[in-house]
Design an enzyme around this catalytic site. Structure first.
Site, PDB file in Angstrom:
ATOM      1  N   LYS A  59       4.584  -2.033   6.888  1.00  0.00           N
ATOM      2  CA  LYS A  59       3.525  -2.813   6.222  1.00  0.00           C
ATOM      3  C   LYS A  59       4.128  -3.882   5.315  1.00  0.00           C
ATOM      4  O   LYS A  59       5.309  -3.801   4.932  1.00  0.00           O
ATOM      5  CB  LYS A  59       2.604  -1.876   5.453  1.00  0.00           C
ATOM      6  CG  LYS A  59       3.303  -1.031   4.412  1.00  0.00           C
ATOM      7  CD  LYS A  59       2.442   0.145   3.975  1.00  0.00           C
ATOM      8  CE  LYS A  59       3.129   0.890   2.844  1.00  0.00           C
ATOM      9  NZ  LYS A  59       2.416   2.125   2.489  1.00  0.00           N
ATOM     10  N   ARG A 156      -7.255   8.658  -2.480  1.00  0.00           N
ATOM     11  CA  ARG A 156      -7.146   7.241  -2.137  1.00  0.00           C
ATOM     12  C   ARG A 156      -7.943   7.027  -0.862  1.00  0.00           C
ATOM     13  O   ARG A 156      -9.073   6.617  -0.909  1.00  0.00           O
ATOM     14  CB  ARG A 156      -5.672   6.832  -2.004  1.00  0.00           C
ATOM     15  CG  ARG A 156      -5.481   5.338  -1.892  1.00  0.00           C
ATOM     16  CD  ARG A 156      -4.013   4.903  -1.987  1.00  0.00           C
ATOM     17  NE  ARG A 156      -3.202   5.310  -0.837  1.00  0.00           N
ATOM     18  CZ  ARG A 156      -1.973   4.864  -0.616  1.00  0.00           C
ATOM     19  NH1 ARG A 156      -1.407   4.003  -1.449  1.00  0.00           N
ATOM     20  NH2 ARG A 156      -1.281   5.272   0.432  1.00  0.00           N
ATOM     21  N   TYR A 278      12.576 -20.244 -23.219  1.00  0.00           N
ATOM     22  CA  TYR A 278      11.301 -20.253 -23.940  1.00  0.00           C
ATOM     23  C   TYR A 278      11.245 -19.175 -25.011  1.00  0.00           C
ATOM     24  O   TYR A 278      11.697 -18.050 -24.784  1.00  0.00           O
ATOM     25  CB  TYR A 278      10.149 -19.987 -22.962  1.00  0.00           C
ATOM     26  CG  TYR A 278       9.892 -21.104 -21.993  1.00  0.00           C
ATOM     27  CD1 TYR A 278       9.574 -22.395 -22.435  1.00  0.00           C
ATOM     28  CD2 TYR A 278       9.934 -20.863 -20.621  1.00  0.00           C
ATOM     29  CE1 TYR A 278       9.317 -23.413 -21.525  1.00  0.00           C
ATOM     30  CE2 TYR A 278       9.672 -21.873 -19.709  1.00  0.00           C
ATOM     31  CZ  TYR A 278       9.361 -23.146 -20.167  1.00  0.00           C
ATOM     32  OH  TYR A 278       9.101 -24.142 -19.274  1.00  0.00           O
ATOM     33  N   MET A 337       9.909 -19.987 -14.513  1.00  0.00           N
ATOM     34  CA  MET A 337       9.352 -20.024 -13.158  1.00  0.00           C
ATOM     35  C   MET A 337      10.430 -20.199 -12.082  1.00  0.00           C
ATOM     36  O   MET A 337      10.402 -19.529 -11.049  1.00  0.00           O
ATOM     37  CB  MET A 337       8.327 -21.153 -13.041  1.00  0.00           C
ATOM     38  CG  MET A 337       7.558 -21.118 -11.727  1.00  0.00           C
ATOM     39  SD  MET A 337       6.467 -22.520 -11.503  1.00  0.00           S
ATOM     40  CE  MET A 337       5.242 -22.244 -12.781  1.00  0.00           C
TER      41      MET A 337
HETATM   42  C1  LIG Z   1       3.479   3.144   2.426  1.00  0.00           C
HETATM   43  C2  LIG Z   1       3.164   4.438   3.075  1.00  0.00           C
HETATM   44  C3  LIG Z   1       4.183   5.239   3.600  1.00  0.00           C
HETATM   45  C4  LIG Z   1       5.639   4.961   3.378  1.00  0.00           C
HETATM   46  O1  LIG Z   1       5.951   5.372   2.061  1.00  0.00           O
HETATM   47  P1  LIG Z   1       7.414   5.240   1.434  1.00  0.00           P
HETATM   48  O2  LIG Z   1       7.269   5.851   0.074  1.00  0.00           O
HETATM   49  O3  LIG Z   1       7.701   3.787   1.356  1.00  0.00           O
HETATM   50  O4  LIG Z   1       8.351   5.956   2.303  1.00  0.00           O
HETATM   51  C5  LIG Z   1       3.811   6.368   4.320  1.00  0.00           C
HETATM   52  N1  LIG Z   1       2.509   6.695   4.476  1.00  0.00           N
HETATM   53  C6  LIG Z   1       1.494   5.961   3.946  1.00  0.00           C
HETATM   54  C7  LIG Z   1       0.092   6.400   4.159  1.00  0.00           C
HETATM   55  C8  LIG Z   1       1.787   4.822   3.213  1.00  0.00           C
HETATM   56  O5  LIG Z   1       0.791   4.108   2.674  1.00  0.00           O
END
Ligand SMILES: *Cc1c(COP(=O)(O)O)cnc(C)c1O
Length: 398
Positions: A59, A156, A278, A337
């Site tokens: 992802k 979640r 800054y 920046m």
């Molecule tokens: C992002 C994610 C993972 C991978 O998690 P890591 O901690 O990066 O290994 C696995 N399962 C779900 C549902 C996730 O959202």
């Protein structure tokens, strides 16, 4: 006509094209991505996963490193199961991996069905509403696989365990609905002693038993380190593949994958009593040599790296550091920046020159340490890097 011109202008300004990306050699900041370390990390997690199959989580553009090279590397190493967050990510991945199983973690909602069928994506059904959308989509008898997400304690995504159990026992359940796998996600796997780990494991077992012999996946990177009980049929490592630290307060066994570097634009002297950047947050107590690097918060090198997580207050505390010619050098003053300052007084005079590159994190500076200096985690640092870096991929050795 006016409208047309406006659109052209919009597209040059808002859609980065290849020509707006850095050109090799002209780059101010660069990422070197070690694909053989990436492959080694996948193999290491596959070994730790024992008898379970090992997926790769891709992802957010493969945690910021680039979807296509990451996908090819994992596939070559032996991965056949891939997780993405959205159907658009899945569709992009399909072009690279025609024969892989691609799971979409955010599931299917009304209007997105077409993408799942067209690109052969497996939705991870996350709620009763999504279940209804999926059922309607396959009501014409079309046979499409899905995974059922069961929430075991994270609140979640996922059906509640009771609802999953009811579904498993529902004799009226349509034949078109037969998930190929159950999925759940651990909330506290990075803390091996957290009691919720075991509670989630027990609840997940109950659901898996009810679906009788179904494939199952629970462990992210940290979950894999919790041991064999947590592995089920398929594991889902993400951050560990990219070299990140999965488990808190434990040595990180993974190989670094991403090295971020920025060009030194200028080396300058400041006198004791003068200040830098800054807010004049760092006032020098000695004559100081400053290297000004071409990287800033617009590159995901966060402003919070300025000073131990309290950059908004007046502070002299150095935050992160870099590595220059093999020596660690502290970051001084606020990150701006596009520019960041490092104190190179302790390096031999003349050794640091404009044009040199300073390592921000990677081979010599652990990414998790830099993230911690900015009050965050390596996941966020990696996925925030942005588009100004030149990305260089070092080929995987077979
Ligand atoms: C992002 C994610 C993972 C991978 O998690 P890591 O901690 O990066 O290994 C696995 N399962 C779900 C549902 C996730 O959202």
């Amino acid at each position: 006509m006016v409208h047309r011109l406006y659109l052209t202008e919009m597209s040059t300004h808002h859609t980065p094209t290849r020509s707006t990306l850095p050109v090799a050699g002209e780059d101010h900041a660069r990422l070197t991505i070690d694909l053989s370390a990436l492959a080694d990390n996948w193999r290491a997690m596959a070994r730790r996963s024992g008898a379970a199959r090992t997926a790769a989580v891709l992802k957010a553009d493969a945690y910021g490193i680039g979807l296509e090279p990451a996908a090819r590397t994992f596939h070559l190493a032996g991965a056949r199961d891939f997780f993405v967050a959205t159907p658009a990510e899945g569709a992009a991945l399909r072009a690279t991996l025609p024969d892989a199983r691609i799971y979409v973690l955010s599931g299917m909602w009304a209007g997105s069905e077409r993408l799942f069928f067209e690109f052969d994506l497996v939705p991870v059904i996350a709620s009763e509403e999504q279940l209804a959308v999926f059922m309607a989509a396959v009501s014409d008898g079309s046979d499409h696989p899905c995974v059922l997400h069961v929430d075991t304690g994270m609140s979640r995504l996922g059906l509640r365990v009771e609802d999953a159990l009811a579904l498993a026992g529902d004799v009226a359940r349509p034949a078109s609905f037969s998930p190929i796998m159950l999925l759940s996600h651990l909330a506290c796997a990075d803390d091996p002693n957290h009691p919720l780990n075991r509670q989630q494991l027990q609840r997940f077992r109950t659901a898996v038993d009810a679906f009788d012999g179904i494939d199952a996946t629970l462990a992210n990177s940290a979950g894999i380190f919790l041991g064999e009980e947590y592995h089920f049929t398929l594991t889902r490592p993400g951050i560990s593949l990219y070299g990140g630290a999965a488990v808190n307060d434990a040595p990180n066994p993974m190989k670094p994958v991403v090295t971020a570097e920025a060009r030194i634009l200028q080396v300058r002297e400041a006198k004791a009593g003068e200040s830098v950047s800054y807010g004049a947050t760092t006032v020098f107590t000695r004559d100081t040599r400053i290297a000004v690097a071409a990287v800033g918060y617009a590159d995901g090198y966060m402003r919070a790296l300025s000073g131990s997580g309290v950059p908004l207050r007046k502070t002299n505390v150095p935050g992160a550091g870099g590595v220059l010619h093999g020596r660690a050098v502290p970051l001084i003053g606020r990150v701006t920046m596009d520019l960041t300052h490092f104190d190179v007084t302790d390096l031999p005079e003349g050794s640091v020159r404009p044009g040199d590159f300073i390592e921000l994190f990677g081979r010599n500076m652990p990414i998790e340490d830099v993230a911690r200096a900015g009050g965050t985690i390596d996941y966020e640092l990696l996925t925030s890097l942005g588009r100004r870096y030149e990305r260089r991929y070092e080929a995987a050795k077979k």
